[in-house]
Design a protein around this motif. Sequence first.
Motif, PDB file in Angstrom:
ATOM      1  N   MET A 173     -18.513  13.515 -19.643  1.00  0.00           N
ATOM      2  CA  MET A 173     -17.446  14.345 -19.077  1.00  0.00           C
ATOM      3  C   MET A 173     -16.159  13.530 -18.976  1.00  0.00           C
ATOM      4  SD  MET A 173     -17.475  16.572 -15.535  1.00  0.00           S
ATOM      5  CE  MET A 173     -18.728  17.673 -16.162  1.00  0.00           C
ATOM      6  N   SER A 174     -15.027  14.103 -19.424  1.00  0.00           N
ATOM      7  CA  SER A 174     -13.763  13.381 -19.423  1.00  0.00           C
ATOM      8  C   SER A 174     -13.193  13.300 -18.018  1.00  0.00           C
ATOM      9  CB  SER A 174     -12.759  14.091 -20.343  1.00  0.00           C
ATOM     10  OG  SER A 174     -12.354  15.311 -19.769  1.00  0.00           O
ATOM     11  N   SER A 175     -12.203  12.399 -17.820  1.00  0.00           N
ATOM     12  CA  SER A 175     -11.566  12.248 -16.514  1.00  0.00           C
ATOM     13  C   SER A 175     -10.856  13.534 -16.106  1.00  0.00           C
ATOM     14  CB  SER A 175     -10.583  11.077 -16.549  1.00  0.00           C
ATOM     15  OG  SER A 175      -9.604  11.287 -17.558  1.00  0.00           O
ATOM     16  N   LEU A 176     -10.322  14.270 -17.082  1.00  0.00           N
ATOM     17  CA  LEU A 176      -9.652  15.527 -16.771  1.00  0.00           C
ATOM     18  C   LEU A 176     -10.640  16.552 -16.232  1.00  0.00           C
ATOM     19  CD1 LEU A 176      -7.100  16.041 -19.690  1.00  0.00           C
ATOM     20  CD2 LEU A 176      -6.596  15.594 -17.290  1.00  0.00           C
ATOM     21  N   GLU A 177     -11.820  16.580 -16.806  1.00  0.00           N
ATOM     22  CA  GLU A 177     -12.834  17.531 -16.350  1.00  0.00           C
ATOM     23  C   GLU A 177     -13.299  17.208 -14.939  1.00  0.00           C
ATOM     24  OE1 GLU A 177     -15.444  16.965 -19.659  1.00  0.00           O
ATOM     25  OE2 GLU A 177     -14.964  18.911 -20.512  1.00  0.00           O
ATOM     26  N   ASN A 178     -13.151  15.954 -14.517  1.00  0.00           N
ATOM     27  CA  ASN A 178     -13.509  15.548 -13.159  1.00  0.00           C
ATOM     28  C   ASN A 178     -12.375  15.791 -12.168  1.00  0.00           C
ATOM     29  OD1 ASN A 178     -16.178  14.598 -13.444  1.00  0.00           O
ATOM     30  ND2 ASN A 178     -15.427  12.763 -14.483  1.00  0.00           N
ATOM     31  N   ASP A 179     -11.196  16.103 -12.680  1.00  0.00           N
ATOM     32  CA  ASP A 179     -10.027  16.332 -11.836  1.00  0.00           C
ATOM     33  C   ASP A 179     -10.120  17.730 -11.227  1.00  0.00           C
ATOM     34  OD1 ASP A 179      -7.542  16.731 -10.692  1.00  0.00           O
ATOM     35  OD2 ASP A 179      -6.439  15.834 -12.367  1.00  0.00           O
ATOM     36  N   LYS A 180     -10.174  17.803  -9.896  1.00  0.00           N
ATOM     37  CA  LYS A 180     -10.350  19.097  -9.227  1.00  0.00           C
ATOM     38  C   LYS A 180      -9.164  20.032  -9.439  1.00  0.00           C
ATOM     39  CE  LYS A 180      -8.483  17.507  -4.778  1.00  0.00           C
ATOM     40  NZ  LYS A 180      -8.757  17.354  -3.333  1.00  0.00           N
ATOM     41  N   ASP A 181      -8.008  19.467  -9.813  1.00  0.00           N
ATOM     42  CA  ASP A 181      -6.826  20.295 -10.043  1.00  0.00           C
ATOM     43  C   ASP A 181      -6.698  20.760 -11.493  1.00  0.00           C
ATOM     44  OD1 ASP A 181      -5.911  20.124  -7.390  1.00  0.00           O
ATOM     45  OD2 ASP A 181      -5.030  18.153  -7.775  1.00  0.00           O
ATOM     46  N   TYR A 182      -7.617  20.310 -12.334  1.00  0.00           N
ATOM     47  CA  TYR A 182      -7.574  20.671 -13.758  1.00  0.00           C
ATOM     48  C   TYR A 182      -8.450  21.897 -13.997  1.00  0.00           C
ATOM     49  CZ  TYR A 182      -7.529  20.092 -18.837  1.00  0.00           C
ATOM     50  OH  TYR A 182      -7.352  20.285 -20.182  1.00  0.00           O
ATOM     51  N   VAL A 183      -7.850  22.950 -14.567  1.00  0.00           N
ATOM     52  CA  VAL A 183      -8.569  24.208 -14.781  1.00  0.00           C
ATOM     53  C   VAL A 183      -9.107  24.239 -16.209  1.00  0.00           C
ATOM     54  CG1 VAL A 183      -8.449  26.724 -14.655  1.00  0.00           C
ATOM     55  CG2 VAL A 183      -7.018  25.321 -13.143  1.00  0.00           C
ATOM     56  N   LEU A 184     -10.367  23.904 -16.358  1.00  0.00           N
ATOM     57  CA  LEU A 184     -10.985  23.811 -17.676  1.00  0.00           C
ATOM     58  C   LEU A 184     -11.024  25.166 -18.380  1.00  0.00           C
ATOM     59  CD1 LEU A 184     -12.331  21.847 -19.633  1.00  0.00           C
ATOM     60  CD2 LEU A 184     -14.526  22.374 -18.551  1.00  0.00           C
ATOM     61  N   SER A 185     -11.205  26.235 -17.619  1.00  0.00           N
ATOM     62  CA  SER A 185     -11.270  27.562 -18.233  1.00  0.00           C
ATOM     63  C   SER A 185      -9.930  27.950 -18.854  1.00  0.00           C
ATOM     64  CB  SER A 185     -11.696  28.610 -17.202  1.00  0.00           C
ATOM     65  OG  SER A 185     -10.789  28.654 -16.118  1.00  0.00           O
ATOM     66  N   LEU A 186      -8.825  27.497 -18.240  1.00  0.00           N
ATOM     67  CA  LEU A 186      -7.511  27.774 -18.818  1.00  0.00           C
ATOM     68  C   LEU A 186      -7.358  27.037 -20.146  1.00  0.00           C
ATOM     69  CD1 LEU A 186      -4.698  29.001 -18.695  1.00  0.00           C
ATOM     70  CD2 LEU A 186      -3.973  27.072 -17.266  1.00  0.00           C
ATOM     71  N   GLU A 187      -7.834  25.794 -20.181  1.00  0.00           N
ATOM     72  CA  GLU A 187      -7.799  25.021 -21.428  1.00  0.00           C
ATOM     73  C   GLU A 187      -8.550  25.750 -22.535  1.00  0.00           C
ATOM     74  OE1 GLU A 187     -10.306  21.413 -23.143  1.00  0.00           O
ATOM     75  OE2 GLU A 187      -9.171  20.813 -21.369  1.00  0.00           O
ATOM     76  N   LYS A 188      -9.713  26.289 -22.196  1.00  0.00           N
ATOM     77  CA  LYS A 188     -10.523  26.991 -23.195  1.00  0.00           C
ATOM     78  C   LYS A 188      -9.848  28.285 -23.643  1.00  0.00           C
ATOM     79  CE  LYS A 188     -14.970  25.104 -21.686  1.00  0.00           C
ATOM     80  NZ  LYS A 188     -16.301  25.403 -21.103  1.00  0.00           N
ATOM     81  N   GLY A 189      -9.207  28.971 -22.704  1.00  0.00           N
ATOM     82  CA  GLY A 189      -8.504  30.201 -23.061  1.00  0.00           C
ATOM     83  C   GLY A 189      -7.365  29.940 -24.028  1.00  0.00           C
ATOM     84  N   ILE A 190      -6.624  28.852 -23.791  1.00  0.00           N
ATOM     85  CA  ILE A 190      -5.536  28.481 -24.697  1.00  0.00           C
ATOM     86  C   ILE A 190      -6.095  28.086 -26.058  1.00  0.00           C
ATOM     87  CG2 ILE A 190      -3.722  26.767 -25.107  1.00  0.00           C
ATOM     88  CD1 ILE A 190      -3.231  26.777 -22.070  1.00  0.00           C
ATOM     89  N   ALA A 191      -7.247  27.412 -26.054  1.00  0.00           N
ATOM     90  CA  ALA A 191      -7.884  27.019 -27.316  1.00  0.00           C
ATOM     91  C   ALA A 191      -8.244  28.247 -28.148  1.00  0.00           C
ATOM     92  CB  ALA A 191      -9.131  26.186 -27.038  1.00  0.00           C
ATOM     93  N   VAL A 192      -8.664  29.318 -27.483  1.00  0.00           N
ATOM     94  CA  VAL A 192      -8.988  30.555 -28.201  1.00  0.00           C
ATOM     95  C   VAL A 192      -7.738  31.104 -28.883  1.00  0.00           C
ATOM     96  CG1 VAL A 192      -9.726  32.958 -27.955  1.00  0.00           C
ATOM     97  CG2 VAL A 192     -10.944  31.149 -26.734  1.00  0.00           C
ATOM     98  N   ILE A 193      -6.618  31.098 -28.181  1.00  0.00           N
ATOM     99  CA  ILE A 193      -5.370  31.587 -28.772  1.00  0.00           C
ATOM    100  C   ILE A 193      -4.971  30.732 -29.971  1.00  0.00           C
ATOM    101  CG2 ILE A 193      -2.883  31.835 -28.379  1.00  0.00           C
ATOM    102  CD1 ILE A 193      -3.527  32.612 -25.493  1.00  0.00           C
ATOM    103  N   LYS A 194      -5.086  29.417 -29.819  1.00  0.00           N
ATOM    104  CA  LYS A 194      -4.621  28.497 -30.862  1.00  0.00           C
ATOM    105  C   LYS A 194      -5.500  28.499 -32.106  1.00  0.00           C
ATOM    106  CE  LYS A 194      -3.118  24.433 -29.618  1.00  0.00           C
ATOM    107  NZ  LYS A 194      -3.073  23.101 -28.964  1.00  0.00           N
ATOM    108  N   ILE A 195      -6.718  29.018 -31.995  1.00  0.00           N
ATOM    109  CA  ILE A 195      -7.619  29.006 -33.146  1.00  0.00           C
ATOM    110  C   ILE A 195      -7.160  29.975 -34.233  1.00  0.00           C
ATOM    111  CG2 ILE A 195      -9.262  30.826 -32.513  1.00  0.00           C
ATOM    112  CD1 ILE A 195     -10.164  27.293 -33.751  1.00  0.00           C
ATOM    113  N   PHE A 196      -6.336  30.958 -33.837  1.00  0.00           N
ATOM    114  CA  PHE A 196      -5.810  31.914 -34.818  1.00  0.00           C
ATOM    115  C   PHE A 196      -4.606  31.292 -35.525  1.00  0.00           C
ATOM    116  CE2 PHE A 196      -8.030  34.532 -31.730  1.00  0.00           C
ATOM    117  CZ  PHE A 196      -8.737  35.409 -32.541  1.00  0.00           C
ATOM    118  N   ASN A 197      -4.637  31.318 -36.842  1.00  0.00           N
ATOM    119  CA  ASN A 197      -3.557  30.727 -37.627  1.00  0.00           C
ATOM    120  C   ASN A 197      -3.521  31.370 -39.011  1.00  0.00           C
ATOM    121  OD1 ASN A 197      -5.693  29.503 -39.082  1.00  0.00           O
ATOM    122  ND2 ASN A 197      -5.667  27.735 -37.694  1.00  0.00           N
TER     123      ASN A 197
END
Length: 254
Positions: free
Chosen positions: A1-25
Amino acid sequence: MSSLENDKDYVLSLEKGIAVIKIFNQVNQKLTLTETAELLNMTRATARRFLKTLQVLGYLETDSKYFWLSPKILELSSAYYNSNPFAKMAQHYVKKISILTQETCTISILQNDSALCIAMHEIPRIMNVNIKVGDQLPLWLTANGRVLLAHTSSEKMCNILKNIDYKKYTECTVSDEQSLIQKLKQTKEHGYCIVNQEYEKSLVSLAVPLKNNHGEVIASIGITGADSRFNDFEISRNLEVMFKIAEEFKNINF
């Protein structure tokens, strides 16, 4: 697990949602649920939730099998341009230089280890330049990128240099770190960079730094075109235009 994933202020689900948007090209214009899950290394259930949420919010459209970006996605980019006076001004300058030089012009900023294109004006040619706003191009292999890299801090430059994979795009591509460092030194000393057929055969790019009124390099502006049009006279003429615009830009308060 990365340091960001251990950060309580880091929203992992938001990261994944943005990744879904960026996959379209350009390649992945439409994707199924299964394809999305595989490309992002998600379970089908997780991918389904993200796709469904983005669809309900209006950022994706679907025909029940395929998903694709909707026009509403443009709200995200327009928010950046509307809230950033530099980005709005950038489009004015690329158009101005493009008309004066009759070459495709772009402005890029440093984004992690890439040159992110934030403004572009194209001059239609038989051989068009394949660069679009939002493209992230290699810092080490493009004129805009080398200008940005040459003016970054020594620490950041070292971190970027050690992670470069010196892939041969053409027979002219720089092939080792020492050669690249020499080119970066020349870029900083001369105040401009020219990349001759290193990234794509028959294409030449020319770039200069854009500085704010504190003298800090905040972006680079470059033109790209066929090598047949970049003789010594045209390079000198185009540089004169670009330096003049860069000086004009420096007097603007952001």
